[in-house]
Enzyme design. Structure first.
Site, short mmCIF file in Angstrom:
data_model
loop_
_atom_site.label_atom_id
_atom_site.label_comp_id
_atom_site.label_asym_id
_atom_site.label_seq_id
_atom_site.Cartn_x
_atom_site.Cartn_y
_atom_site.Cartn_z
N LEU A 170 0.84 -1.20 0.00
CA LEU A 170 0.00 0.00 0.00
C LEU A 170 0.87 1.25 0.00
O LEU A 170 1.76 1.39 0.84
CB LEU A 170 -0.90 0.02 1.25
CG LEU A 170 -1.82 -1.18 1.48
CD1 LEU A 170 -2.49 -1.07 2.84
CD2 LEU A 170 -2.87 -1.27 0.38
N GLU A 171 0.62 2.14 -0.96
CA GLU A 171 1.24 3.47 -0.92
C GLU A 171 0.10 4.45 -0.75
O GLU A 171 -0.68 4.68 -1.67
CB GLU A 171 2.03 3.72 -2.21
CG GLU A 171 3.03 4.88 -2.09
CD GLU A 171 2.43 6.23 -2.42
OE1 GLU A 171 2.05 6.96 -1.47
OE2 GLU A 171 2.32 6.55 -3.60
N LEU A 172 0.01 5.01 0.45
CA LEU A 172 -1.20 5.73 0.84
C LEU A 172 -0.93 7.21 1.03
O LEU A 172 -0.02 7.77 0.45
CB LEU A 172 -1.77 5.09 2.11
CG LEU A 172 -2.00 3.57 2.01
CD1 LEU A 172 -2.46 3.01 3.35
CD2 LEU A 172 -3.00 3.24 0.92
#
Length: 357
Positions: A179-181
């Site tokens: 996840l790149e949030l």
């Protein structure tokens, strides 16, 4: 490599598609996003034949080694703001690892992903290896996150949706997740710097940013410049800088995703570190200083996935990109961006002459 060559050949068309869909400037997209996508694709093309396991030291009469194998089918859910670039962050390393991919582009900006799939076919990528499924998050995105035949999912987007993706992955087949949030990346300035900002957004984001500006005023922050909408066409907001900002204000805590900056003063390095870490995010941070000791101390003390010293927003194909805490986990780019599409298998065998043979 052939796909990268075709991206270079059709870079102007890709830039036009991202401009039409995402409101990006054509010349900047061609010069920055597309050129960066090219470098990333070529980086992973060069890495494809350098994937190997390790020979292990075993106790007793055994020898062992590891194999690195493709994780399988990978679902990629990519955001609207960098359509071609994030496609390049995710698809080439998965292909280099030997995976097949299902790409769900953002509903606002699907055109470049569809065109890239066409270019991949022209490059000789077999049918079924790259699949692009346009659609909305609650339908197409949810199908990828919960599908029993997808082995891994890589998502770039908001923290709120990242939680939904992770929950769906766990509830289905425990597929691996990266996840790149969101982020609230501090830039710590020690006596010697300048800053400038600008942007355009869609109506929903436009209204959200204006609500944050009103929240800042209401909670007692002072507007140094900006703070208003611009013009009667489109959704433009003045570059806005707040002063007298306290750490508990919404404008200091939340990712605004617009041209709004909050300035907070500090007197000591310790106070700067404390303020920078007082966030639920951890994507990136920057420090501007001439003192090497200060730079090293800050870079080791701030909880973030990337630290820029005397620069900001510098990214490259061999630099791992990704955050910690509620900014997500897992990396795009670099060898770490390849490793997440591989699984390790251990192989053990008795040595020659052992009683096991």
């Amino acid at each position: 490599m052939k796909l990268a060559d075709l991206i270079e050949q059709h870079s102007e068309k890709l830039a036009m598609l991202d401009a039409i869909d995402a409101g990006k400037l054509v010349h900047m997209t061609a010069a920055l996003d597309i050129q960066f996508a090219l470098r990333v694709a070529r980086y992973y093309a060069g890495a494809a034949d350098k994937i190997h396991g390790d020979t292990l030291k075993c106790a007793g009469e055994f020898q062992a080694y590891t194999l690195k194998e493709p994780v399988g089918v990978v679902g990629h859910i990519i955001p609207w703001n960098f359509p071609t670039l994030v496609f390049a962050f995710k698809v080439p390393p998965a292909l280099a690892a030997g995976c097949t991919v299902v790409v769900k582009p953002a509903e606002q900006s699907p055109l470049s992903a569809l065109y890239l799939a066409q270019l991949a076919k022209e490059a000789g990528v077999p049918d079924g290896v790259i699949n692009v499924v346009p659609g909305f998050g609650p339908t197409a995105g949810a199908a990828i996150a919960s599908h029993m035949d997808i082995d891994a999912v890589s998502f770039t987007g908001s923290t709120e949706v990242g939680k939904i993706v992770m929950g769906a992955a766990a509830a289905s087949n425990l597929k691996s997740v990266s996840l790149e949030l969101g982020g609230k990346s501090p830039l710590i300035i020690f006596d010697d710097a300048d800053v400038d900002v600008a942007a355009q957004v869609d109506k929903e984001q436009f209204e959200k940013i204006l609500r944050y500006i009103e929240s800042g005023k209401r909670e007692g922050a002072s507007i140094l410049i900006g703070g208003n909408a611009i013009g009667d066409k489109g959704y433009y907001i003045e570059p806005t800088i707040f002063t007298d900002v306290q750490e508990d204000m919404l404008i200091a805590r939340d990712e605004i995703f617009g041209p709004v900056m909050s300035i907070m003063k500090f007197k000591t390095i310790e106070e700067a570190i404390e303020k920078a870490n007082n966030t639920r995010y951890g994507l990136a941070a920057g420090v501007v200083t001439k003192d090497l000791n200060t730079a090293n101390r800050i870079s080791r003390s701030i909880r973030a996935g990337m630290i820029w010293i005397n620069c900001f927003l510098v990214i490259d194909g061999d630099i791992p990109f990704g955050g910690v805490r509620m900014s997500g986990f897992g990396k795009d780019c670099g060898l770490e961006g390849l490793e997440k599409y591989l699984k390790v298998k251990s192989v053990i065998t008795p040595i020659y002459g052992s009683p096991w043979l």
